[in-house]
Design a protein around this motif. Structure first.
Motif, PDB file in Angstrom:
ATOM      1  N   HIS A  48      25.030  85.340-100.667  1.00  0.00           N
ATOM      2  CA  HIS A  48      24.338  86.661-101.228  1.00  0.00           C
ATOM      3  C   HIS A  48      25.637  87.862-100.971  1.00  0.00           C
ATOM      4  N   LYS A  49      26.616  87.566-100.668  1.00  0.00           N
ATOM      5  CA  LYS A  49      27.817  88.569-100.082  1.00  0.00           C
ATOM      6  C   LYS A  49      28.345  89.001-101.530  1.00  0.00           C
ATOM      7  N   ARG A  50      28.638  90.282-101.456  1.00  0.00           N
ATOM      8  CA  ARG A  50      29.382  90.787-102.582  1.00  0.00           C
ATOM      9  C   ARG A  50      30.724  90.179-102.596  1.00  0.00           C
ATOM     10  N   GLU A  51      31.578  90.026-101.392  1.00  0.00           N
ATOM     11  CA  GLU A  51      32.758  89.485-101.270  1.00  0.00           C
ATOM     12  C   GLU A  51      32.806  88.136-101.684  1.00  0.00           C
ATOM     13  N   ASP A  52      31.528  87.260-102.154  1.00  0.00           N
ATOM     14  CA  ASP A  52      31.820  85.925-102.573  1.00  0.00           C
ATOM     15  C   ASP A  52      31.498  85.987-103.898  1.00  0.00           C
TER      16      ASP A  52
END
Length: 272
Positions: free
Chosen positions: A115-119
């Motif tokens: 759920h991470k933006r960086e992923d």
């Protein structure tokens, strides 16, 4: 490597839609059947071009191998010929909201995705390149990296709009150019939201074939991004508007993304 075809009801499009998902969740490293720990997968949302559908990338590019090699989940939706934005001319065609919001939320509910933006990444070719750029910038809180191959950016970057009958798709082009249908507008709104802190901008990979009619539009938009302080990686390859170019570029993109190398699992190409 698990390949899934999924049907679900889209509230943005008011109908059942089909997506393809490639998920390395079944990767095995031994024959003893022991389960391995599965971390939430980094995810690439990959958009097709005009006249295509959710099968285009899977049938024409080595996605399964790339996903396995990098423990990457890949989601391929269908965008019809709607350019991946919310249309005021066509009913039930909120493709921008579908791609930038609903699809991400729905697939995160269904699968073990980070759920991470960086992923979370978005990319596409031609029409999908425009869609990835426009939605990657508009939904900048969701996507950290954007890939645009031979993007149909000429709609707003040059005077070649008539070749697409753009007025029938976007409406009045002079008005459309001042709205978030224009990726430049999306970028400037994003920049304002981040108060010009370019460290928060999504990183961008752009490419185009040297014989592609869309090359000049890509170069124009690239130069705009660089002038605004964006982190842009550019690759100009041999070839025109064709799959020979895009097969190479999807490999380049995946190698550019912050993924790392995954352990090779057991399969027909790696029998232990």
């Amino acid at each position: 490597m698990a390949r899934l075809t999924v049907n679900f009801f889209s509230t943005s499009l008011k109908r059942t839609v089909t997506i393809n998902v490639i998920l390395p969740v079944d990767k095995a490293f031994s024959y003893d059947g022991k389960d391995r720990v599965v971390k939430p997968y980094k995810t690439l949302y990959l958009l097709h071009g005009l006249l295509g559908d959710c099968n285009d990338w899977i049938e024409n590019a080595p996605l399964r191998r790339l996903a396995e090699d990098h423990d990457l989940a890949v989601v391929c939706p269908s965008g019809e010929n709607a350019f991946y934005f919310d249309s005021k001319l066509i009913p039930n065609a909120d493709y921008g909201a579908f791609i930038g919001d609903e699809l991400v939320k729905m697939t995160r509910k269904m699968f073990p995705l980070s759920h991470k933006r960086e992923d979370t990444f978005i990319a596409g070719l031609s029409m999908g390149g425009y869609g990835a750029m426009r939605n990657g910038l508009k939904y900048h809180k969701t996507f950290s990296h954007i890939g645009c191959f031979s993007g149909a950016l000429h709609i707003f970057e040059t005077d070649r709009r008539s070749s697409l009958n753009a007025d029938t798709i976007f409406g009045d082009m002079e008005k459309a150019a001042k709205t978030d249908l224009n990726p430049r507008v999306c970028f400037m709104r994003m920049s304002k939201a981040y108060k010009g802190n370019n460290q928060l901008y999504p990183k961008i990979y752009m490419s185009c074939g040297q014989d592609d009619d869309l090359l000049q539009a890509s170069l124009s938009f690239r130069d705009f991004l660089l002038e605004q302080g964006a982190d842009v990686t550019w690759h100009q390859s041999k070839g025109a508007h064709e799959w020979g170019v895009w097969r190479e570029e999807i490999i380049n993109l995946v190698n550019w993304l912050p993924l790392g190398k995954a352990e090779v699992g057991i399969g027909s190409g790696n029998v232990k």
